[in-house]
Motif scaffolding. Structure first.
Motif, PDB file in Angstrom:
ATOM      1  N   HIS A   1     -52.679  44.744  -0.789  1.00 53.22           N
ATOM      2  CA  HIS A   1     -53.099  45.243  -2.098  1.00 53.22           C
ATOM      3  C   HIS A   1     -54.529  45.794  -2.083  1.00 53.22           C
ATOM      4  CE1 HIS A   1     -49.535  42.937  -3.293  1.00 53.22           C
ATOM      5  NE2 HIS A   1     -49.501  43.725  -4.341  1.00 53.22           N
ATOM      6  N   GLY A   2     -55.055  46.034  -0.886  1.00 49.54           N
ATOM      7  CA  GLY A   2     -56.338  46.711  -0.762  1.00 49.54           C
ATOM      8  C   GLY A   2     -57.553  45.850  -1.035  1.00 49.54           C
ATOM      9  N   ARG A   3     -57.402  44.523  -0.905  1.00 55.61           N
ATOM     10  CA  ARG A   3     -58.536  43.624  -1.135  1.00 55.61           C
ATOM     11  C   ARG A   3     -58.951  42.933   0.155  1.00 55.61           C
ATOM     12  NH1 ARG A   3     -56.601  39.538  -3.751  1.00 55.61           N
ATOM     13  NH2 ARG A   3     -54.587  40.264  -4.533  1.00 55.61           N
ATOM     14  N   ASP A   4     -60.232  42.572   0.243  1.00 60.51           N
ATOM     15  CA  ASP A   4     -60.707  41.805   1.395  1.00 60.51           C
ATOM     16  C   ASP A   4     -61.031  40.375   0.986  1.00 60.51           C
ATOM     17  OD1 ASP A   4     -62.966  42.218  -0.100  1.00 60.51           O
ATOM     18  OD2 ASP A   4     -64.220  42.923   1.567  1.00 60.51           O
ATOM     19  N   TYR A   5     -60.393  39.894  -0.060  1.00 52.43           N
ATOM     20  CA  TYR A   5     -60.596  38.528  -0.539  1.00 52.43           C
ATOM     21  C   TYR A   5     -59.319  38.040  -1.227  1.00 52.43           C
ATOM     22  CZ  TYR A   5     -61.290  41.135  -4.868  1.00 52.43           C
ATOM     23  OH  TYR A   5     -61.119  41.991  -5.927  1.00 52.43           O
ATOM     24  N   ILE A   6     -59.159  36.722  -1.247  1.00 52.65           N
ATOM     25  CA  ILE A   6     -58.011  36.087  -1.899  1.00 52.65           C
ATOM     26  C   ILE A   6     -58.422  35.623  -3.287  1.00 52.65           C
ATOM     27  CG2 ILE A   6     -56.374  34.164  -1.777  1.00 52.65           C
ATOM     28  CD1 ILE A   6     -56.804  34.113   1.239  1.00 52.65           C
ATOM     29  N   VAL A   7     -57.507  35.730  -4.235  1.00 53.39           N
ATOM     30  CA  VAL A   7     -57.726  35.182  -5.573  1.00 53.39           C
ATOM     31  C   VAL A   7     -56.672  34.099  -5.822  1.00 53.39           C
ATOM     32  CG1 VAL A   7     -58.763  37.288  -6.479  1.00 53.39           C
ATOM     33  CG2 VAL A   7     -56.289  36.972  -6.635  1.00 53.39           C
ATOM     34  N   PRO A   8     -56.932  33.166  -6.732  1.00 51.91           N
ATOM     35  CA  PRO A   8     -55.958  32.094  -6.995  1.00 51.91           C
ATOM     36  C   PRO A   8     -54.577  32.596  -7.391  1.00 51.91           C
ATOM     37  CG  PRO A   8     -58.085  31.530  -7.942  1.00 51.91           C
ATOM     38  CD  PRO A   8     -58.201  32.941  -7.449  1.00 51.91           C
ATOM     39  N   ASP A   9     -54.513  33.752  -8.050  1.00 54.01           N
ATOM     40  CA  ASP A   9     -53.210  34.310  -8.430  1.00 54.01           C
ATOM     41  C   ASP A   9     -52.332  34.571  -7.207  1.00 54.01           C
ATOM     42  OD1 ASP A   9     -53.858  34.184 -11.065  1.00 54.01           O
ATOM     43  OD2 ASP A   9     -54.203  36.339 -11.335  1.00 54.01           O
ATOM     44  N   ASP A  10     -52.958  34.926  -6.081  1.00 52.99           N
ATOM     45  CA  ASP A  10     -52.199  35.148  -4.850  1.00 52.99           C
ATOM     46  C   ASP A  10     -51.479  33.866  -4.436  1.00 52.99           C
ATOM     47  OD1 ASP A  10     -53.292  37.708  -4.803  1.00 52.99           O
ATOM     48  OD2 ASP A  10     -54.902  37.152  -3.416  1.00 52.99           O
ATOM     49  N   ILE A  11     -52.176  32.751  -4.541  1.00 54.55           N
ATOM     50  CA  ILE A  11     -51.602  31.460  -4.154  1.00 54.55           C
ATOM     51  C   ILE A  11     -50.446  31.098  -5.081  1.00 54.55           C
ATOM     52  CG2 ILE A  11     -52.104  29.040  -3.696  1.00 54.55           C
ATOM     53  CD1 ILE A  11     -53.621  31.103  -1.932  1.00 54.55           C
ATOM     54  N   GLN A  12     -50.654  31.297  -6.372  1.00 50.31           N
ATOM     55  CA  GLN A  12     -49.604  30.974  -7.345  1.00 50.31           C
ATOM     56  C   GLN A  12     -48.354  31.811  -7.112  1.00 50.31           C
ATOM     57  OE1 GLN A  12     -51.790  31.656 -11.018  1.00 50.31           O
ATOM     58  NE2 GLN A  12     -52.054  29.463 -11.333  1.00 50.31           N
ATOM     59  N   TYR A  13     -48.545  33.079  -6.772  1.00 54.35           N
ATOM     60  CA  TYR A  13     -47.398  33.964  -6.564  1.00 54.35           C
ATOM     61  C   TYR A  13     -46.652  33.629  -5.273  1.00 54.35           C
ATOM     62  CZ  TYR A  13     -44.676  38.168  -5.640  1.00 54.35           C
ATOM     63  OH  TYR A  13     -43.647  39.032  -5.347  1.00 54.35           O
ATOM     64  N   LEU A  14     -47.388  33.308  -4.216  1.00 54.74           N
ATOM     65  CA  LEU A  14     -46.778  33.138  -2.897  1.00 54.74           C
ATOM     66  C   LEU A  14     -46.234  31.737  -2.638  1.00 54.74           C
ATOM     67  CD1 LEU A  14     -49.436  35.122  -0.842  1.00 54.74           C
ATOM     68  CD2 LEU A  14     -47.082  35.846  -1.280  1.00 54.74           C
ATOM     69  N   ALA A  15     -46.750  30.744  -3.330  1.00 56.69           N
ATOM     70  CA  ALA A  15     -46.324  29.360  -3.077  1.00 56.69           C
ATOM     71  C   ALA A  15     -44.805  29.169  -3.185  1.00 56.69           C
ATOM     72  CB  ALA A  15     -47.058  28.405  -4.015  1.00 56.69           C
ATOM     73  N   PRO A  16     -44.122  29.741  -4.192  1.00 51.67           N
ATOM     74  CA  PRO A  16     -42.670  29.536  -4.294  1.00 51.67           C
ATOM     75  C   PRO A  16     -41.867  30.124  -3.138  1.00 51.67           C
ATOM     76  CG  PRO A  16     -43.577  30.269  -6.397  1.00 51.67           C
ATOM     77  CD  PRO A  16     -44.649  30.451  -5.380  1.00 51.67           C
ATOM     78  N   PHE A  17     -42.441  31.064  -2.403  1.00 55.18           N
ATOM     79  CA  PHE A  17     -41.745  31.645  -1.254  1.00 55.18           C
ATOM     80  C   PHE A  17     -42.130  30.947   0.051  1.00 55.18           C
ATOM     81  CE2 PHE A  17     -42.674  35.170  -4.271  1.00 55.18           C
ATOM     82  CZ  PHE A  17     -41.380  35.359  -4.736  1.00 55.18           C
ATOM     83  N   THR A  18     -43.261  30.240   0.031  1.00 54.26           N
ATOM     84  CA  THR A  18     -43.822  29.668   1.257  1.00 54.26           C
ATOM     85  C   THR A  18     -43.533  28.184   1.430  1.00 54.26           C
ATOM     86  OG1 THR A  18     -45.659  31.223   0.931  1.00 54.26           O
ATOM     87  CG2 THR A  18     -45.949  29.561   2.632  1.00 54.26           C
ATOM     88  N   LEU A  19     -43.415  27.435   0.340  1.00 56.51           N
ATOM     89  CA  LEU A  19     -43.379  25.973   0.450  1.00 56.51           C
ATOM     90  C   LEU A  19     -42.028  25.287   0.223  1.00 56.51           C
ATOM     91  CD1 LEU A  19     -46.793  25.086  -1.259  1.00 56.51           C
ATOM     92  CD2 LEU A  19     -46.292  25.346   1.180  1.00 56.51           C
ATOM     93  N   PRO A  20     -41.176  25.725  -0.709  1.00 54.42           N
ATOM     94  CA  PRO A  20     -39.969  24.933  -1.008  1.00 54.42           C
ATOM     95  C   PRO A  20     -39.074  24.634   0.188  1.00 54.42           C
ATOM     96  CG  PRO A  20     -40.318  26.550  -2.733  1.00 54.42           C
ATOM     97  CD  PRO A  20     -41.304  26.864  -1.643  1.00 54.42           C
ATOM     98  N   HIS A  21     -38.946  25.574   1.129  1.00 52.41           N
ATOM     99  CA  HIS A  21     -38.065  25.320   2.273  1.00 52.41           C
ATOM    100  C   HIS A  21     -38.671  24.336   3.267  1.00 52.41           C
ATOM    101  CE1 HIS A  21     -40.639  28.681   3.598  1.00 52.41           C
ATOM    102  NE2 HIS A  21     -40.391  28.312   4.846  1.00 52.41           N
TER     103      HIS A  21
END
Length: 320
Positions: free
Chosen positions: A263-283
């Motif tokens: 997304h053209g950023r050189d930093y992470i924001v908390p929204d990134d974590i909230q969005y990605l957690a459901p795809f990264t952790l449940p399995h």
């Protein structure tokens, strides 16, 4: 390599995938994120929704070698990793590569084969090399496995072992298209196969360079603590028998770095974590029997964990 200069190219890769997978932009983005994060993806979905075409489109877009492994009950580990064959002319054993020695590998219907053959992917996915007859061989980079599996309630399937599941960065589902999307798919299929119109947007070398560059995407200490708090809560939740391991924390961080880069950023924001957690952790989580009996899923429990975890106020958006 500048984030701004690569963003248009990455957007074109996503558009290429959308040519063969109408209406699934989120899946296209996450697949690209997984590739750039040097991770792997597991798709759990019914046959015929476009998973194979999607991974082929991704491979063509990055100019990568595409290999496919059709997993069946009689497939052997050597059918995946390759085998040494005796050559009577040279009086030596010669290694014949297996399909795992590709850049982008489609492991189709991985839960149709035995656990022993499933585990033959483990070393390659984790270490980037395979060992055949005592000799270790490096898999060409970039290396990306996209595995598919039929829903577990289908007959003739073998559940993936926990060690195998933990090595997938994301577990995704595509689902059926809407009526409008399916009509568009039919219109595209009438004219030509969309996959034939896809050409390389970036090179394999650029892909490898981006994988290295992504490691420099900044994660503030507050964001790292946010990740750890979410993951650690999966280990203490009363509905969870086995929570996510530290590999889950690392995977979520790497995924967030790649997602920010795309997304053209050189930093992470908390929204990134909230969005990605459901795809990264449940399995990576195993529910207790009582929770399953009550109709809960790992995704449900994770959502409650994320919603109950205070979102940090980020102090800075980039390295000072």
């Amino acid at each position: 390599m500048h984030y701004e200069t690569m963003h248009p190219k990455l957007e074109k890769v996503i558009e290429n995938i959308e040519l063969v997978m109408v209406g699934k932009r989120d899946v296209a983005v996450l697949s690209l994120v997984a590739l750039l994060a040097d991770g792997h993806v597991l798709f759990e979905d019914v046959p015929g929704v476009g998973k194979t075409m999607m991974v082929r489109a991704l491979a063509q877009s990055v100019g990568a070698d595409f290999k496919r492994i059709q997993f069946t009950p009689d497939l052997l580990p050597s059918d995946v990793t390759g085998v040494s064959i005796y050559n009577p002319k040279t009086l030596e054993f010669e290694y014949r590569e297996g399909p795992i020695m590709g850049n982008i590998v489609l492991a189709d219907e991985i839960n149709r084969t035995s656990p022993k053959t499933q585990s033959s992917l483990l070393e390659g996915m984790e270490e980037g090399n395979v060992t055949v007859d005592g000799r270790t061989r490096e898999i060409p980079k970039p290396f990306f496995v996209m595995a598919t599996q039929n829903p577990i309630e289908h007959e003739g399937t073998y559940p993936l072992p926990e060690a195998q599941l933990d090595r997938f960065l994301f577990k995704l589902k595509m689902g059926y298209p809407t009526v409008t999307e399916e009509l568009e798919i039919l219109s595209l299929a009438e004219r030509d196969r969309p996959i034939n119109r896809i050409s390389a947007v970036i090179t394999k070398e650029e892909c490898i360079s981006m994988q290295k560059e992504i490691q420099n995407v900044y994660a503030d200490e507050t964001v790292k603590r946010y990740i750890v708090e979410i993951v650690s809560k999966t280990r203490r939740h009363p509905s969870i028998y086995l929570g996510a391991s530290p590999r889950g924390s690392i995977s979520l961080l790497k995924a967030a770095q790649a997602y920010a880069f795309v997304h053209g950023r050189d930093y992470i924001v908390p929204d990134d974590i909230q969005y990605l957690a459901p795809f990264t952790l449940p399995h990576r989580m195993i529910l207790r029997s009582e929770a399953k009996f009550e109709g809960n899923t790992a995704a449900d429990v994770l959502n409650s964990i994320v919603n109950s975890t205070p979102v940090p106020v980020q102090r800075t958006m980039s390295r000072q």
